[in-house]
Motif scaffolding. Structure first.
Motif, PDB file in Angstrom:
ATOM      1  N   THR A 124       7.009  89.659  52.931  1.00 19.27           N
ATOM      2  CA  THR A 124       6.345  90.596  53.539  1.00 19.27           C
ATOM      3  C   THR A 124       5.759  89.992  55.009  1.00 19.27           C
ATOM      4  OG1 THR A 124       5.261  91.741  52.010  1.00 19.27           O
ATOM      5  CG2 THR A 124       4.082  91.921  53.779  1.00 19.27           C
ATOM      6  N   VAL A 125       5.313  88.851  55.183  1.00 18.06           N
ATOM      7  CA  VAL A 125       5.047  88.118  56.234  1.00 18.06           C
ATOM      8  C   VAL A 125       6.204  88.155  57.208  1.00 18.06           C
ATOM      9  CG1 VAL A 125       4.331  85.911  57.274  1.00 18.06           C
ATOM     10  CG2 VAL A 125       2.980  86.936  55.551  1.00 18.06           C
ATOM     11  N   ASP A 126       7.469  87.674  56.811  1.00 19.45           N
ATOM     12  CA  ASP A 126       8.539  87.430  57.201  1.00 19.45           C
ATOM     13  C   ASP A 126       9.133  88.743  58.224  1.00 19.45           C
ATOM     14  OD1 ASP A 126       8.706  84.570  56.994  1.00 19.45           O
ATOM     15  OD2 ASP A 126      10.547  84.737  55.581  1.00 19.45           O
ATOM     16  N   MET A 127       9.140  89.670  57.257  1.00 20.30           N
ATOM     17  CA  MET A 127       9.364  91.100  57.709  1.00 20.30           C
ATOM     18  C   MET A 127       8.445  91.700  58.858  1.00 20.30           C
ATOM     19  SD  MET A 127      11.058  92.964  54.420  1.00 20.30           S
ATOM     20  CE  MET A 127      11.675  94.329  55.164  1.00 20.30           C
ATOM     21  N   LEU A 128       7.271  91.425  58.545  1.00 20.82           N
ATOM     22  CA  LEU A 128       6.412  91.708  59.694  1.00 20.82           C
ATOM     23  C   LEU A 128       6.716  91.101  60.873  1.00 20.82           C
ATOM     24  CD1 LEU A 128       2.731  91.694  57.547  1.00 20.82           C
ATOM     25  CD2 LEU A 128       3.710  93.717  59.132  1.00 20.82           C
ATOM     26  N   ARG A 129       6.914  89.886  61.028  1.00 22.44           N
ATOM     27  CA  ARG A 129       7.109  89.149  62.202  1.00 22.44           C
ATOM     28  C   ARG A 129       8.458  89.537  62.711  1.00 22.44           C
ATOM     29  NH1 ARG A 129       5.526  83.400  59.568  1.00 22.44           N
ATOM     30  NH2 ARG A 129       3.282  83.383  60.429  1.00 22.44           N
ATOM     31  N   ILE A 130       9.770  89.960  61.969  1.00 17.09           N
ATOM     32  CA  ILE A 130      10.584  90.684  62.657  1.00 17.09           C
ATOM     33  C   ILE A 130      10.430  92.064  63.367  1.00 17.09           C
ATOM     34  CG2 ILE A 130      12.881  91.824  61.938  1.00 17.09           C
ATOM     35  CD1 ILE A 130      12.998  89.564  59.486  1.00 17.09           C
ATOM     36  N   ALA A 131       9.333  92.671  62.679  1.00 14.53           N
ATOM     37  CA  ALA A 131       9.013  93.897  63.345  1.00 14.53           C
ATOM     38  C   ALA A 131       7.944  93.663  64.657  1.00 14.53           C
ATOM     39  CB  ALA A 131       8.199  94.815  62.480  1.00 14.53           C
TER      40      ALA A 131
ATOM     41  N   ARG B 265      19.580  81.593  53.265  1.00 14.68           N
ATOM     42  CA  ARG B 265      18.234  81.502  53.216  1.00 14.68           C
ATOM     43  C   ARG B 265      17.651  82.867  53.012  1.00 14.68           C
ATOM     44  NH1 ARG B 265      14.066  83.096  56.592  1.00 14.68           N
ATOM     45  NH2 ARG B 265      12.540  82.029  56.824  1.00 14.68           N
ATOM     46  N   THR B 266      16.595  82.915  52.181  1.00 16.60           N
ATOM     47  CA  THR B 266      15.879  84.230  51.718  1.00 16.60           C
ATOM     48  C   THR B 266      14.765  84.206  51.145  1.00 16.60           C
ATOM     49  OG1 THR B 266      16.390  86.257  50.630  1.00 16.60           O
ATOM     50  CG2 THR B 266      16.926  84.189  49.357  1.00 16.60           C
ATOM     51  N   THR B 267      13.617  85.168  51.398  1.00 16.04           N
ATOM     52  CA  THR B 267      12.529  84.858  50.784  1.00 16.04           C
ATOM     53  C   THR B 267      12.405  85.755  49.287  1.00 16.04           C
ATOM     54  OG1 THR B 267      11.853  86.893  51.850  1.00 16.04           O
ATOM     55  CG2 THR B 267      11.115  84.757  52.800  1.00 16.04           C
TER      56      THR B 267
ATOM     57  N   GLY C 279      14.454  86.094  43.546  1.00 19.23           N
ATOM     58  CA  GLY C 279      15.911  86.086  42.693  1.00 19.23           C
ATOM     59  C   GLY C 279      16.618  84.832  43.163  1.00 19.23           C
ATOM     60  N   ASP C 280      16.403  84.306  44.243  1.00 18.31           N
ATOM     61  CA  ASP C 280      17.118  82.993  44.541  1.00 18.31           C
ATOM     62  C   ASP C 280      16.884  82.059  43.681  1.00 18.31           C
ATOM     63  OD1 ASP C 280      18.902  81.760  46.538  1.00 18.31           O
ATOM     64  OD2 ASP C 280      17.250  80.692  47.256  1.00 18.31           O
ATOM     65  N   ALA C 281      15.706  82.021  43.008  1.00 19.73           N
ATOM     66  CA  ALA C 281      15.165  80.888  42.150  1.00 19.73           C
ATOM     67  C   ALA C 281      16.387  80.883  40.842  1.00 19.73           C
ATOM     68  CB  ALA C 281      14.013  81.150  41.464  1.00 19.73           C
ATOM     69  N   LEU C 282      16.977  82.037  40.694  1.00 19.39           N
ATOM     70  CA  LEU C 282      18.065  81.846  39.636  1.00 19.39           C
ATOM     71  C   LEU C 282      18.906  80.670  39.761  1.00 19.39           C
ATOM     72  CD1 LEU C 282      18.691  85.788  39.497  1.00 19.39           C
ATOM     73  CD2 LEU C 282      17.635  84.415  37.485  1.00 19.39           C
ATOM     74  N   ARG C 283      19.213  80.327  40.818  1.00 20.66           N
ATOM     75  CA  ARG C 283      20.356  79.305  40.867  1.00 20.66           C
ATOM     76  C   ARG C 283      19.762  78.151  40.218  1.00 20.66           C
ATOM     77  NH1 ARG C 283      21.360  77.782  46.694  1.00 20.66           N
ATOM     78  NH2 ARG C 283      19.244  78.469  47.332  1.00 20.66           N
ATOM     79  N   GLY C 284      18.514  77.804  40.317  1.00 17.12           N
ATOM     80  CA  GLY C 284      18.015  76.506  39.829  1.00 17.12           C
ATOM     81  C   GLY C 284      17.783  76.562  38.338  1.00 17.12           C
TER      82      GLY C 284
ATOM     83  N   THR D 280      26.449  76.025  36.360  1.00 16.68           N
ATOM     84  CA  THR D 280      26.672  75.428  37.752  1.00 16.68           C
ATOM     85  C   THR D 280      27.035  76.619  38.418  1.00 16.68           C
ATOM     86  OG1 THR D 280      29.071  75.239  36.986  1.00 16.68           O
ATOM     87  CG2 THR D 280      27.657  73.322  36.447  1.00 16.68           C
ATOM     88  N   TYR D 281      26.763  76.111  39.908  1.00 17.15           N
ATOM     89  CA  TYR D 281      26.982  77.248  40.767  1.00 17.15           C
ATOM     90  C   TYR D 281      27.275  76.472  42.079  1.00 17.15           C
ATOM     91  CZ  TYR D 281      22.708  75.811  43.561  1.00 17.15           C
ATOM     92  OH  TYR D 281      21.856  75.275  44.374  1.00 17.15           O
ATOM     93  N   GLU D 282      28.122  77.580  42.774  1.00 18.11           N
ATOM     94  CA  GLU D 282      28.626  77.187  44.306  1.00 18.11           C
ATOM     95  C   GLU D 282      28.055  78.102  45.182  1.00 18.11           C
ATOM     96  OE1 GLU D 282      32.932  76.480  44.400  1.00 18.11           O
ATOM     97  OE2 GLU D 282      32.767  74.827  42.969  1.00 18.11           O
ATOM     98  N   LEU D 283      27.455  77.974  46.115  1.00 20.95           N
ATOM     99  CA  LEU D 283      27.249  79.089  47.333  1.00 20.95           C
ATOM    100  C   LEU D 283      28.106  78.811  48.671  1.00 20.95           C
ATOM    101  CD1 LEU D 283      25.297  80.986  48.145  1.00 20.95           C
ATOM    102  CD2 LEU D 283      23.704  79.482  48.779  1.00 20.95           C
ATOM    103  N   GLY D 284      29.034  79.706  48.848  1.00 22.83           N
ATOM    104  CA  GLY D 284      30.019  79.406  50.197  1.00 22.83           C
ATOM    105  C   GLY D 284      29.979  80.812  50.682  1.00 22.83           C
ATOM    106  N   GLU D 285      31.281  80.730  51.225  1.00 21.11           N
ATOM    107  CA  GLU D 285      31.476  82.049  52.177  1.00 21.11           C
ATOM    108  C   GLU D 285      31.670  83.298  51.250  1.00 21.11           C
ATOM    109  OE1 GLU D 285      31.622  82.347  55.382  1.00 21.11           O
ATOM    110  OE2 GLU D 285      30.809  80.288  55.662  1.00 21.11           O
ATOM    111  N   ARG D 286      32.275  83.041  50.050  1.00 21.27           N
ATOM    112  CA  ARG D 286      32.347  84.124  49.066  1.00 21.27           C
ATOM    113  C   ARG D 286      30.878  84.703  48.533  1.00 21.27           C
ATOM    114  NH1 ARG D 286      36.004  83.212  44.225  1.00 21.27           N
ATOM    115  NH2 ARG D 286      35.901  85.527  44.312  1.00 21.27           N
ATOM    116  N   GLY D 287      29.959  83.941  48.668  1.00 21.25           N
ATOM    117  CA  GLY D 287      28.827  84.376  48.148  1.00 21.25           C
ATOM    118  C   GLY D 287      28.370  83.434  47.279  1.00 21.25           C
TER     119      GLY D 287
END
Length: 444
Positions: free
Chosen positions: A213-220, A279-281, A284-289, A297-304
């Motif tokens: 919410t804070v990040d999106m407020l700042r973008i606006a 980079r994201t707030t 769900g990004d915590a699913l990686r860990g 295991t995971y790889e984060l690259g150009e394909r996603g």
């Protein structure tokens, strides 16, 4: 909770024939889409929301804003995908808002209604009337709004908008929902005195959503002082200001990626989710860990993001306070692990679309599991599971958790899988398409 399945369709959860190997394009984030709509409605100029999630919750939000005078035109991006053009106008009543059972709609929009010129009535599904709203209602009264809820602290309620709101300082206990904080912050720039909000409760769940919410407020264009920047603990300040129309492309919904990544984990397969942000707030990004700790295991690259199972599913001890919405799928994976799990910090899930802790314990146990509730979470001891009906209580995340169990347990039938349309339209089709890429046992 009722065990009745009369007149409710049962979806036979498909069992994986082997290791899943698929690419799954996950629709846009509900959390980002609905915040973007509210901020665009408050802006001084038109804006765009590109690749929004179209689901029950986001359509309810868009329709609610339309009833208060906001123009939302739906079109198509030049390169494909939806684009919504939001043209703000003077917010007004009389209006009646159907919140369905969407927490973001029932909590984000009363502050918007307080800024409207006229009366706005809020109604919704039966379960919505049981979900807490007291944090928003009480705060709005302190800030100068008139809200009629007959002392319930919940729906139905009526906001008597006066066209503006004084704003100022307010204390809020957001222990039961971080959405109380986000709801007030999103409209804070429009308050005459801005907003200084202090959370007074002992715990604060789902903090990443407040950071979003804070990040999106700042973008606006808003000026926000927040604890995440080293400010005072549990205090947020929003200066009064005009918000700017922006051109925003919505990220994939990472929480909705949970069942697909879980499929890779429990089948020893591989799933790629295109567009996973570096980079994201999003929580769900915590699913990686989390799923790495559970054996993948995971790889984060150009394909996603490409997540792979290793053939082993391990138990987990974790405080999920900040990522509670991931709990149902994590609990399903834990029920299939090779050792016990303990999930804590999630007492607030008892107040979500249903009592998620009680529902998960009951439904996994009906299939032969051993899940017990603790004061603030679940204790899960894996057992050999069998088929049966998994009730969803009109909760989309219970339905996707059941689908994960069905991958390796024959005969799981999911009650009302259509409830996934709340945030993940076409889930059954996405699920079966993913399984079409399953590698038969003994190959690859």
């Amino acid at each position: 909770m009722s065990d009745s399945t009369a007149q409710i369709d049962l979806w036979p959860a498909p069992t994986a024939s082997g290791a899943v190997d698929a690419t799954v394009t996950v629709p846009g984030s509900k959390s980002v889409t609905n915040r973007a709509l509210v901020l665009a409605a408050h802006s001084t100029e038109p804006g765009w929301v590109r690749r929004p999630l179209r689901s029950r919750d986001t359509v309810l939000m868009a329709d609610a804003l339309r009833t208060m005078g906001v123009q939302i035109d739906e079109t198509v991006n030049p390169d494909g995908g939806e684009a919504w053009r939001i043209i703000p106008a003077g917010l007004h009543g009389p209006a009646t808002v159907d919140v369905g059972n969407a927490g973001t709609v029932m909590r984000f929009l009363p502050p918007v209604a307080a800024l409207a010129d006229g009366v706005v009535r809020f109604e919704g599904d039966a379960r919505a009337y049981e979900r807490p709203l007291h944090g928003v209602i009480d705060a709005l009264r302190v800030l100068g709004a008139r809200v009629d809820d007959e002392g319930r602290g919940s729906l139905p309620l009526t906001v008597h908008g006066a066209g503006s709101l004084a704003g100022g300082s307010v204390d809020v206990d957001a222990s039961s929902s971080s959405q109380f904080v986000s709801a007030l912050l999103l409209s804070g720039p429009r308050f005459n005195k801005g907003l200084e909000l202090r959370h007074t409760g002992r715990t604060l769940p789902s903090v990443p959503h407040i950071r979003m919410t804070v990040d999106m407020l700042r973008i606006a264009g808003a000026k926000v002082d927040a604890p995440q920047d080293g400010g005072a603990r549990n205090v947020w300040r929003v200066a009064p200001s005009a918000l700017l129309g922006r051109d925003l492309t919505v990220e994939p919904d990472l929480s909705n990626a949970a069942p697909f990544l879980a499929a890779a984990l429990v089948t020893g397969g591989r799933v790629t989710v295109p567009g996973w942000p570096r980079r994201t707030t999003q929580p769900g990004d915590a699913l990686r860990g989390i799923f790495t700790r559970m054996g993948g295991t995971y790889e984060l690259g150009e394909r996603g993001l490409t997540f792979s199972g290793t053939g082993t599913v391990r138990g987990l001890t974790a405080d999920l306070r900040e990522v509670g919405e991931l709990t149902p799928v994590i609990a399903a994976v834990a029920a299939l692990a090779d050792g016990p799990s303990e999930l804590s910090g999630i007492a607030h899930l008892r107040l979500h679309e249903t009592d998620r802790l009680a529902a998960l314990a009951k439904e996994i146990n009906v299939l032969g599991g051993e899940v017990t509730e603790t004061e603030d979470g679940l204790r899960i001891r894996p057992r050999r599971l069998h088929g049966g009906v998994f009730h969803t209580y009109e909760d989309h995340r219970l339905a996707t958790a059941a689908a994960v169990l069905g991958l390796v347990v024959d005969g799981v039938e999911v009650e009302n899988v259509a409830t996934t349309a709340k945030t993940l339209p076409d889930f059954p089709d996405l699920w079966t398409a993913m399984l079409a890429g399953a590698t038969p046992a003994g190959r690859g």
